[in-house]
Design a protein around this motif. Sequence first.
Motif, short mmCIF file in Angstrom:
data_model
loop_
_atom_site.label_atom_id
_atom_site.label_comp_id
_atom_site.label_asym_id
_atom_site.label_seq_id
_atom_site.Cartn_x
_atom_site.Cartn_y
_atom_site.Cartn_z
N ARG A 38 30.71 -39.26 -4.76
CA ARG A 38 31.28 -38.09 -5.31
C ARG A 38 30.52 -36.85 -4.39
O ARG A 38 31.79 -36.11 -4.30
CB ARG A 38 31.22 -37.84 -7.21
N SER A 39 29.60 -37.01 -5.01
CA SER A 39 29.06 -35.57 -3.92
C SER A 39 29.35 -36.12 -2.59
O SER A 39 29.40 -34.47 -2.31
CB SER A 39 27.67 -35.12 -4.33
N THR A 40 29.98 -36.50 -1.63
CA THR A 40 29.93 -35.98 -0.68
C THR A 40 31.46 -36.30 -0.43
O THR A 40 32.04 -35.91 1.25
CB THR A 40 29.00 -37.68 0.26
N ASP A 41 31.95 -36.51 -1.13
CA ASP A 41 33.79 -36.95 -1.21
C ASP A 41 34.41 -35.12 -1.39
O ASP A 41 34.43 -35.23 -2.36
CB ASP A 41 34.27 -37.61 -1.94
N LYS A 42 35.07 -34.71 -0.02
CA LYS A 42 35.35 -33.95 0.29
C LYS A 42 37.32 -34.16 0.48
O LYS A 42 37.48 -33.39 1.03
CB LYS A 42 35.03 -33.09 1.22
N THR A 97 32.99 -46.07 -5.85
CA THR A 97 33.20 -44.60 -5.70
C THR A 97 33.30 -44.04 -7.33
O THR A 97 33.19 -42.51 -7.37
CB THR A 97 34.62 -44.13 -6.46
N ARG A 138 29.85 -43.42 -8.11
CA ARG A 138 28.05 -43.41 -7.72
C ARG A 138 28.04 -41.44 -6.77
O ARG A 138 28.99 -41.85 -6.63
CB ARG A 138 27.62 -44.35 -6.36
N GLU A 139 27.11 -41.35 -7.68
CA GLU A 139 27.38 -39.85 -7.50
C GLU A 139 26.83 -39.59 -6.04
O GLU A 139 27.74 -38.92 -5.71
CB GLU A 139 25.42 -39.32 -8.24
N SER A 140 26.34 -40.78 -5.32
CA SER A 140 25.99 -40.28 -3.72
C SER A 140 27.71 -40.05 -3.02
O SER A 140 27.49 -39.58 -2.20
CB SER A 140 25.32 -41.55 -2.87
#
Length: 99
Positions: free
Chosen positions: A89-93, A83, A85-87
């Motif tokens: 975090r950037s997709t967790d809405k 969690t 990881r930027e990938s």
Amino acid sequence: MVSPHLDRHPSPDEEAVQAAIPAARTSLAQLDRFLGDRAFLASERLTLADILVAPLVHYLLLTPEAALLEPHPRLRAWHDRITSRESVRSTDKNPFRAS
């Protein structure tokens, strides 16, 4: 266990939750054993195994049964790695965040 957070049911079916706890304990123990000292489930780098299991652990952490993860600090550290990881975090809405 998670449906109240998703507004699908006003309250969880506690009988079903209690019935699922032994299988959840077994599954978490096996994931922890499988993880061992590796950074990720199948190797030292992120794989499809991690991508598949991460949401399951994440949703568990949103429930009152999150304490089931306490005996498995390696698995919790793995979840924290995933969690962070930027990938991810950037997709967790999802407005419901596991703490």
